[in-house]
Design a protein around this motif. Sequence first.
Motif, short mmCIF file in Angstrom:
data_model
loop_
_atom_site.label_atom_id
_atom_site.label_comp_id
_atom_site.label_asym_id
_atom_site.label_seq_id
_atom_site.Cartn_x
_atom_site.Cartn_y
_atom_site.Cartn_z
N UNK A 195 -8.76 0.37 -34.23
CA UNK A 195 -9.06 -0.82 -35.04
C UNK A 195 -7.80 -1.64 -35.34
N UNK A 196 -6.64 -0.98 -35.33
CA UNK A 196 -5.39 -1.69 -35.65
C UNK A 196 -4.98 -2.64 -34.54
N UNK A 197 -5.46 -2.38 -33.31
CA UNK A 197 -5.03 -3.19 -32.17
C UNK A 197 -3.61 -2.87 -31.71
N UNK A 198 -3.05 -1.75 -32.16
CA UNK A 198 -1.65 -1.41 -31.83
C UNK A 198 -1.53 -0.36 -30.72
N UNK A 199 -2.65 0.18 -30.27
CA UNK A 199 -2.62 1.35 -29.38
C UNK A 199 -1.80 1.11 -28.11
N UNK A 200 -1.82 -0.11 -27.58
CA UNK A 200 -1.16 -0.39 -26.30
C UNK A 200 0.35 -0.23 -26.36
N UNK A 201 0.92 -0.24 -27.55
CA UNK A 201 2.38 -0.13 -27.67
C UNK A 201 2.87 1.31 -27.53
#
Length: 239
Positions: free
Chosen positions: A145-151
């Motif tokens: 949900x944070x949208x940060x996973x790709x980092x």
Amino acid sequence: MNSLAQNHRRAGQTLLIDADDTLWENNLYFERAIADFISYLDHRVHTPFEVREHLNRCEHATISAHGYGLVSFRRSLLDCFEQLSGTPANEQQRDRILGFAEAICDHPIELLPRVRETLHELATRHRLILVTKGDLAEQTGKLERSGLAAHFTAVEVLPEKHHEAYLALASNHRCDAGHTWMIGNSPRSDINPALSAGLHAVFIPHDFTWVLEHETLNPAPPGQHLLELPAFPGLLHHF
Ligand SMILES: [Mg+2]
């Protein structure tokens, strides 16, 4: 503490990054739920402070038996209610108490200031691994949900973040201790055990750090570094 005032950026490090109260708000929601619970309980004998102290004891016991996460939090609220009121909660009371915990699940992820931009830039120069503890589904759900996973090149959700967990993590991900840093808000779970496992650490305090995470910060052993930064974007001055 080694302040490393030279302010130079290191290249090619492995950054192990905590999630709750480092990347996004978390404990704040629990504090609100607890405040609602205490005012609902409105105990005739015990002060709000005493109720809170008792809840801390219930949480300690629940977590030892069932681990971290919302399931434990619900159980702790119910245990606290029943122990202080001296009777089992009836259905209506139970629904009301569980409702305080439900409010936490429904909350959208609220990133701390400039976390997204900072991670984006750090990921161009370093290997980033998310290292959190708690319930696997809850923590991976928040990351999605944070949208940060790709980092992040990897995600570790551990039952506990202690000395042995950091040794295992460093070994599993082939981390070179001299180039690996644990970054987080908790002295007890992020900083002290990472330092004792031979890693460097970056302490970024948060005003609402959970009381069960409080601990005196240990100094860095010889040859290791401990930085303390006021906020997450400060990482860009060092990495
Ligand atoms: Mg944290």
